[in-house]
Write a protein that holds these residues in place. Structure first.
Motif, short mmCIF file in Angstrom:
data_model
loop_
_atom_site.label_atom_id
_atom_site.label_comp_id
_atom_site.label_asym_id
_atom_site.label_seq_id
_atom_site.Cartn_x
_atom_site.Cartn_y
_atom_site.Cartn_z
N UNK A 296 -10.29 -1.79 -0.94
CA UNK A 296 -9.64 -2.41 -2.10
C UNK A 296 -9.66 -1.48 -3.30
N UNK A 297 -10.79 -0.84 -3.53
CA UNK A 297 -10.92 0.09 -4.66
C UNK A 297 -9.93 1.25 -4.52
N UNK A 298 -9.80 1.76 -3.29
CA UNK A 298 -8.85 2.85 -3.04
C UNK A 298 -7.43 2.41 -3.29
N UNK A 299 -7.09 1.20 -2.81
CA UNK A 299 -5.74 0.67 -3.01
C UNK A 299 -5.40 0.47 -4.47
N UNK A 300 -6.34 -0.06 -5.23
CA UNK A 300 -6.11 -0.26 -6.67
C UNK A 300 -5.94 1.08 -7.36
N UNK A 301 -6.71 2.07 -6.91
CA UNK A 301 -6.54 3.42 -7.46
C UNK A 301 -5.17 3.98 -7.18
N UNK A 302 -4.64 3.76 -5.97
CA UNK A 302 -3.28 4.22 -5.63
C UNK A 302 -2.23 3.54 -6.50
#
Length: 318
Positions: A296-302
């Motif tokens: 989730x953190x990676x997706x929000x960063x993207x």
């Protein structure tokens, strides 16, 4: 990185061998990038494929047959890169000899030196901030124990394979845009970017579907006899990251565009933004939600990075 003792001793022995062989890694990267820069991407690809085949064969010999363990895997990597470095240099010397230099070429140019240092420092900052962020995220995962580490390692290997297509696409776009920008053909450079963007979006959607629907299969392929906790965490991570994975490929397209256009500072800012969000959210929520927190953190960063990249691109068109 809060690495458990039973893992750190193995990792140290692996890294010592890899670090000792770094000179061949640098040499290979220099030569392969030179090939791609002059448009000879086919030779660079063939040599890369040869490296993968040699590495795999040596892995089987050193690890499965000779039982050298993790050290065997490290030796396989160093030896394969040494062989392909020699192969790459031999190919360039025979077919593209103008890339090599002699004493008459050694002339000092302040302007070129400043430009090279500028691009190099920004590119180094880009890459180092990316991997420093990954180390910090790994530190958050390591706090959760060996099972979580194992699941994360397996899933990031699968994700890394998928992301290699995005990295390759970014590099291809960068080379095409740089060549046409240097030739003052801005229109063709932009057409190439749009074409690359469409291809990477299609690839991103396809790989996302594969990662989502074959999460269990791919993890089982990577790991034999994984326990239930590893499988649950791994599948949750894979399915969560797959939902937003196309954004990674869109971001790679923009990275290629900005690098090729000479605006190398934009990818650096985007990477720092992405990594900051990823690290902060990972440490805040991994205790409550497990490995899917990282996804989730990676997706929000993207989402944040692509939004930032598009705003800069849109404003530059005006």
């Amino acid at each position: 990185m809060h690495t458990p003792q039973e893992v750190s001793s193995i990792a140290i022995s692996y890294l010592n061998i890899i670090f000792c062989g770094f000179i061949t890694t640098y040499f290979y990267n220099l030569l392969s990038v030179a090939l791609r820069a002059v448009g000879n991407t086919k030779a660079a690809l063939i040599i890369l494929m040869f490296s993968m085949i040699i590495n795999t064969i040596l892995d089987i010999i050193f690890v499965a047959v000779c039982d050298f363990g993790i050290q065997g895997a490290a030796f396989a990597t160093v030896l394969s890169q040494t062989l392909v470095s020699i192969l790459c240099f031999t190919y360039i010397r025979k077919n593209i000899s103008f890339l090599l230099f002699g004493r008459e070429d050694m002339k000092f140019e302040w302007k070129l030196l400043k430009l090279t240092i500028s691009y190099s420092l920004i590119s180094a900052l880009h890459q180092s901030s990316l991997y420093i962020g990954k180390l910090l995220v790994q530190g958050a995962v390591n706090l959760m124990g060996t099972d979580m580490i194992t699941a994360y390692t397996a899933t990031t290997r699968i994700e890394g394979f998928a992301n290699s297509f995005g990295d390759s696409g970014a590099e291809a776009i960068s080379i095409f845009v740089a060549q046409n920008t240097g030739n003052e053909n801005r229109k063709r450079a932009k057409q190439g970017f749009y074409t690359g963007l469409i291809i990477l979006v299609c690839l991103g959607i396809g790989l996302s579907l594969i990662m989502y629907f074959f999460a269990k299969t791919t993890i089982e392929f990577m790991m034999n006899n994984a326990n239930n906790k590893i499988m649950i965490n791994g599948i949750e991570y894979m399915k969560t990251i797959a939902i937003l994975y196309v954004l990674c490929f869109i971001g790679s397209s923009f990275v290629g565009w900005y690098r090729g256009s000479g605006k190398v500072n934009i990818p650096v800012i985007g990477t720092i933004l992405h990594i900051s969000i990823r690290v902060i959210l990972s440490y805040l929520f991994i205790q409550q939600f497990g490995l899917k927190t990282i996804a989730f953190a990676t997706g929000i960063g993207w989402v944040s990075v692509v939004t930032f990249q598009y705003i800069i691109f849109y404003r530059s068109k005006k």
